[in-house]
Design a protein around this motif. Structure first.
Motif, mmCIF file in Angstrom:
data_model
loop_
_atom_site.group_PDB
_atom_site.id
_atom_site.type_symbol
_atom_site.label_atom_id
_atom_site.label_comp_id
_atom_site.label_asym_id
_atom_site.label_seq_id
_atom_site.Cartn_x
_atom_site.Cartn_y
_atom_site.Cartn_z
ATOM 1 N N GLY A 192 0.507 -0.985 0.444
ATOM 2 C CA GLY A 192 -0.184 -0.241 0.051
ATOM 3 C C GLY A 192 1.015 0.907 -0.472
ATOM 4 N N GLU A 193 2.383 1.022 -0.499
ATOM 5 C CA GLU A 193 2.768 2.564 -1.088
ATOM 6 C C GLU A 193 2.714 2.973 -2.121
ATOM 7 O OE1 GLU A 193 7.604 3.236 -0.495
ATOM 8 O OE2 GLU A 193 7.164 2.214 0.778
ATOM 9 N N LEU A 194 3.015 4.156 -1.972
ATOM 10 C CA LEU A 194 1.972 5.304 -2.716
ATOM 11 C C LEU A 194 3.821 5.369 -3.960
ATOM 12 C CD1 LEU A 194 1.047 6.135 -4.723
ATOM 13 C CD2 LEU A 194 0.891 8.597 -3.334
ATOM 14 N N GLN A 195 4.412 5.129 -5.203
ATOM 15 C CA GLN A 195 5.290 5.620 -5.881
ATOM 16 C C GLN A 195 4.886 6.526 -6.729
ATOM 17 O OE1 GLN A 195 7.135 1.984 -6.828
ATOM 18 N NE2 GLN A 195 7.369 1.220 -4.382
ATOM 19 N N THR A 196 5.522 7.001 -7.388
ATOM 20 C CA THR A 196 5.760 7.907 -8.405
ATOM 21 C C THR A 196 6.790 7.886 -9.552
ATOM 22 O OG1 THR A 196 5.270 9.716 -7.007
ATOM 23 C CG2 THR A 196 5.866 10.158 -8.921
ATOM 24 N N ARG A 197 6.305 7.102 -10.718
ATOM 25 C CA ARG A 197 6.800 7.270 -11.667
ATOM 26 C C ARG A 197 6.994 8.098 -12.869
ATOM 27 N NH1 ARG A 197 9.133 3.230 -9.446
ATOM 28 N NH2 ARG A 197 7.384 1.234 -9.454
ATOM 29 N N ARG A 198 8.631 8.694 -13.597
ATOM 30 C CA ARG A 198 8.220 9.687 -14.206
ATOM 31 C C ARG A 198 9.257 9.862 -15.392
ATOM 32 N NH1 ARG A 198 9.094 14.673 -10.898
ATOM 33 N NH2 ARG A 198 7.072 14.387 -9.689
#
Length: 69
Positions: free
Chosen positions: A1-7
């Protein structure tokens, strides 16, 4: 349930295709291809189709296609 940012560095799209490009300035590595595949997978989950991915090794002036696995 950890939010990760992909860019990804660049995503280009039109009505027919979506292209992901990630710029790299170091030595080639298999982990870079997996990174682009991850971007393509996320875009596919978002409903985009006809995806292509590329690694652009800027210092070497080389563009490498990445398969969508």
């Amino acid at each position: 349930g950890e939010l990760q940012t992909r860019r990804p560095d660049r995503v280009m799209m039109n009505d027919k295709q979506t292209i992901v490009v990630d710029f790299k300035f170091g030595q080639p590595s298999k982990k870079y291809a997996k990174q682009v595949q991850g971007y393509m997978h996320l875009l596919q989950q978002m409903g985009y189709s006809n995806l292509s991915g590329y690694l652009w090794y800027v210092d070497e002036q080389r563009i490498e296609p990445v398969s969508n696995k």
